[in-house]
Structure formats: C-alpha cells, structure tokens
Design an enzyme around this catalytic site. Structure first.
Site, PDB file in Angstrom:
ATOM      1  N   TYR A   1       0.904  -1.040   0.052  1.00 31.26           N
ATOM      2  CA  TYR A   1      -0.219  -0.034   0.002  1.00 31.26           C
ATOM      3  C   TYR A   1       0.900   1.312   0.124  1.00 31.26           C
ATOM      4  CZ  TYR A   1      -3.315   3.530   1.374  1.00 31.26           C
ATOM      5  OH  TYR A   1      -4.106   4.763   1.735  1.00 31.26           O
TER       6      TYR A   1
ATOM      7  N   ASP B   1       9.173   2.551  -0.208  1.00 27.54           N
ATOM      8  CA  ASP B   1       8.427   3.286   0.699  1.00 27.54           C
ATOM      9  C   ASP B   1       8.435   2.812   1.993  1.00 27.54           C
ATOM     10  OD1 ASP B   1       6.004   4.339   2.072  1.00 27.54           O
ATOM     11  OD2 ASP B   1       4.512   3.443   0.481  1.00 27.54           O
TER      12      ASP B   1
ATOM     13  N   LYS C   1       4.094   8.608   9.298  1.00 32.85           N
ATOM     14  CA  LYS C   1       4.046   7.962  10.561  1.00 32.85           C
ATOM     15  C   LYS C   1       5.239   8.433  11.521  1.00 32.85           C
ATOM     16  CE  LYS C   1       0.789   4.854   8.420  1.00 32.85           C
ATOM     17  NZ  LYS C   1       1.112   3.918   7.177  1.00 32.85           N
TER      18      LYS C   1
HETATM   19  C1  LIG Z   1       0.514   4.459   5.965  1.00 37.79           C
HETATM   20  C2  LIG Z   1       1.170   4.202   4.578  1.00 37.79           C
HETATM   21  C3  LIG Z   1       1.055   4.986   3.429  1.00 37.79           C
HETATM   22  C4  LIG Z   1       0.091   6.301   3.546  1.00 37.79           C
HETATM   23  O1  LIG Z   1       0.207   7.157   4.336  1.00 37.79           O
HETATM   24  P1  LIG Z   1      -0.769   8.185   4.862  1.00 37.79           P
HETATM   25  O2  LIG Z   1      -0.321   9.055   5.883  1.00 37.79           O
HETATM   26  O3  LIG Z   1      -1.910   7.341   5.413  1.00 37.79           O
HETATM   27  O4  LIG Z   1      -1.181   8.791   3.667  1.00 37.79           O
HETATM   28  C5  LIG Z   1       1.986   4.929   2.340  1.00 37.79           C
HETATM   29  N1  LIG Z   1       2.810   3.907   2.376  1.00 37.79           N
HETATM   30  C6  LIG Z   1       2.936   3.065   3.309  1.00 37.79           C
HETATM   31  C7  LIG Z   1       3.858   1.908   3.399  1.00 37.79           C
HETATM   32  C8  LIG Z   1       2.134   3.051   4.442  1.00 37.79           C
HETATM   33  O5  LIG Z   1       2.086   2.341   5.532  1.00 37.79           O
END
Ligand SMILES: *Cc1c(COP(=O)(O)O)cnc(C)c1O
Length: 428
Positions: A143, A237, A265
């Site tokens: 994701y 990511d 995060k």
């Molecule tokens: C949470 C997440 C996102 C998206 O971040 P948001 O702050 O929710 O937009 C993108 N990539 C990864 C790997 C994530 O865990």
C-alpha cells in the site's frame, strides 16, 4: 460496554461517510462498533465509555513512545505558543532534515509534506520527471497511499496489468502502473522484459499492509539490479517501516540502497508529517530549483516538525531502544504462537523491530495471494475476544501490529495469558 461509542458512531455516520475519516477505523471487516477514543496515556488508550485498552495500533504506527510522551508533548506545546503555521521557512525543518540526512549515506536532501500519501505521490512524480519515463512497477499487497496511480489491484487472470481498485481512478492512468507479485523474482524480470519506459519500482521493503511480510534479500537485490540495468529508480516506501523496523528502517536488513525513500508515521511523532528524500542530483530537480513541481501550504508545519524532531532525537539518543522493542515484539508473538499451538491452532508470526505480524495459517505467507488464503474467521474471533478483554489489536489480518516503548513485559505477558481463552474459543 460500548454504549457511548455506539451512539457516537450513529451521530458520526449522519455527517461523515461511514462515520470515519479513514475506512480502516470503521471495524467493518471484523464487525461491531469502533471504540471512540477519549484519551491515551503511555501504552494505553481509553474510550468514551471508560474502557481501557493496551494499544497495539498506536495510531497505525507513529506513536513509538506511546501516548502523551512528556518530552514530545512539551516540544509541541512550545511550538504551539510560537504560532501554528507561517507558510514561511522555520529552522526546525532544517533540523529535522539534518537528523534524517545524517542517518542515511544515500540521502542528501529531504522534502517534507503532510502525509504518507503525499510523500509517495511526490516521489513517483519525481522519479518520472527525472527519468523522463512514465511507467511504474508496484507489487500486489503493498500500500502506498490513496493517490490515483497507486490504487491498482490484481486483475483477475491477467499477469501484469492491474485494474483500478476504486471507482474514480481512470483506466488510462492505471495503464502506467504495472502490477507484479511480491517476492516473485521471475515475474519481476518478466515485467522489465515485457514493458518499456519504466521510471521506477516502488516497494515496501518490509511490507506492512498485507500483514507483516518482509521481502526476501534476494528479491530486494533483484529490484536494485533491474533498476540499474534498465535505468529506473528504486523507491523504498518506508512510511511504515521507517524508524520502526530499526533506526534506519529497512536499511539494516538489506544490503541494497534505494534511490528515493519515503517516510511518514513515526517521522511526525503523531502529527501529520510525510517526507521523501534522495541524492542531491535527484532532489535538485524539484521546484523551485528544478522543473518538477511539488508544493504544500502546510508542508513542514512547525508544530508537526517539532513533534517529529523530538521523536527522532529520542530514538537516536537511546542506543538500546530497538533491541528492547524487538525483544518485546518477539516475547509477544512467540507467546501467542505457543498459546495457539497449545490449542492445536497454527499461527505464523514475524517481527521486524517494533513491527509484528501474525497469520492464522499453516505456513508463512510471502505475498498477497498467500495472505488472502489465511483464516480470517479465526482472526475475527481472536480480535473480538481480545478487544473485549482490553487488548486493542489492528482490526484486520492485513494490518501490522506495533510495540511501543511504553509497553512493559507484564503488559505483554498479561496479553498472552488472556489470549488462551481466545484460542480456546477458536479451537472449539
Ligand atoms: C500508511 C502508509 C502510507 C500512506 O500514508 P498516509 O499518511 O496514510 O497517507 C503509504 N505507504 C505506506 C507503506 C504506509 O504504511
């Protein structure tokens, strides 16, 4: 027990779609009403009915020190007193950027945004702009936020072409996103052979959005090699794994460096912050120095930056924190596994630093297809029993769990004791 939450959910649903501002919070996959949270303290959260929960979600990752950490709180309050936002540069942005640049050899510059979605979306544009190519490769089950070109899922039967995973995403856009299978080296090689014009591979090196499924070393090595061979950029990511799996995220588990890395995060310490980072020759192509446009009115917000800065400083200063977190993750997952096995239930567990995952399955899944074959009924029984008992796990087997430094061994041992009843329920 959840009477006030039920009423609050009813009210919320009247004015907010589904009653929530992000779908995963709605508990739709496990049934029931989400607890509306009143406050948090340390390892615990408290809902508006007065129930107390040990929190394994931690706002989906950011709160590595637990709730209301006094040092972070005090920095935030100081920043609030100076003003909430200026839309002009502040020194705290440079300070946070320096902390990040110092941690990674392959990063010279960082740009801050306000969410993980924005970080990834900007990183993709940067990769396309720099390479002059349009296609990207992404893996099923990873994701990367909710921007258009990344909302692709495996189309039935088709090997590489995905389908939009949401109405509203144009097929024409998805055409440029090539979907491949996580940890599958043959399919990835095939992707590069069959498709030209590839700007980047985007990957969660430690996937946390199909449960915890780390990439094999071999797979990451191949990603690097293929990007080099075909002139594509490798994007890690690490919105979730950054400062979570270790101080340098995936970097301490793999030998390969990415070209671009995205954060979110933990980097905001609980405030909305995202970032993307790379070498100077790549980052200098961003506006205002270069032609690739990227902007944000609230980007680098000083209150959010101060929370992120204090978090990273604390993580850096505490030389044993990741060992402690890792030990606690293992204590929890091994304990749950033993308890499950005692009741004749197969449980697959894995840990990366403060991230943990568990699957109701007889073998460890390595990609999305295998994850989706795990036993979701068992998970739901486990989740609902544990929630009622005061243990707040992520509400889906597709999510990763988190240990905070505020959690004690006693907290964890009590959770394992309590899980016995959940596994007994499942085995009956
Ligand atoms: C949470 C997440 C996102 C998206 O971040 P948001 O702050 O929710 O937009 C993108 N990539 C990864 C790997 C994530 O865990």
């Amino acid at each position: 027990m959840l009477n006030k939450s039920k009423e609050a959910f009813k009210q919320a649903k009247k004015v907010i779609p589904g009653g929530v501002d992000s779908p995963v919070r709605s508990f739709s996959s496990v049934g029931g009403t989400p607890a509306f949270i009143s406050y948090g303290k340390g390892a615990y959260i408290y809902d508006i009915d007065g129930n107390k929960y040990l929190d394994f979600v931690q706002s989906w990752g950011p709160l590595i020190f637990g709730h209301c950490d006094s040092e972070i709180e005090s920095e935030v309050l100081k920043a609030v007193k100076r003003g909430l936002s200026f839309g002009a540069p502040t020194t705290v942005e440079t300070e946070l950027a320096c902390e990040i640049v110092d941690m990674f050899d392959f990063i010279d510059k960082v740009r801050f945004v306000s969410s993980g979605t924005e970080a990834v979306m900007s990183a993709i544009r940067l990769a396309r702009g720099v390479t002059g190519k349009e296609n990207i490769i992404k893996f099923d089950g990873c994701y990367h936020g909710h921007s258009d070109s990344l909302l692709v899922s495996a189309g039935s039967g088709m090997a590489t072409f995905g389908t939009p995973s949401s109405p509203g995403v144009p097929k024409d856009l998805i055409k440029h996103t090539i979907l491949s299978e996580y940890n599958n080296t043959e399919k990835l090689i095939e992707c590069f052979e069959k498709n030209k014009n590839i700007a980047a591979i985007i990957i969660e090196p430690i996937a946390g959005n199909m449960g915890l499924v780390p990439a094999s070393k071999e797979f990451i090595k191949l990603c690097r090699e293929l990007c080099d061979k075909y002139g594509a950029l490798l994007i890690f990511d690490e919105v979730m794994s950054g400062f979570r799996a270790s101080l340098t995220g995936a970097n301490s588990f793999y030998d390969e460096d990415p070209d671009i890395i995205t954060f979110g995060k933990v980097i905001g310490g609980g405030m909305p912050v995202g970032a993307f980072a790379s070498r100077s020759d790549i980052m200098d192509q961003l506006s205002p120095d270069g032609p690739i446009y990227q902007a944000g009115t609230l980007s680098g917000n000083p209150v959010a930056m101060s929370a992120g800065l204090k978090s990273l400083q604390k993580l850096k200063k505490d030389k044993t924190i990741y060992d402690r977190l890792n030990q606690k993750s293992k204590r929890l997952t091994n304990g749950l596994k033993d308890m499950a096995n005692k009741h004749g239930i197969d449980l697959q567990v894995d840990v990366r630093g403060s991230m943990f995952g568990f699957f109701f399955n007889d073998k460890k899944p390595t990609n999305m297809k295998e994850v989706s074959k795990c036993n979701f009924d068992r998970f739901n029984t486990f989740f609902n029993y544990m929630l009622k008992s005061g243990y707040y796990f992520a509400c889906s087997q597709y999510e990763t769990g988190f240990i905070s430094d505020a959690m004690t061994n006693d907290d964890i041992d009590n959770c394992i004791d309590r899980s016995e009843k959940a596994f007994a329920l499942i085995s009956n």
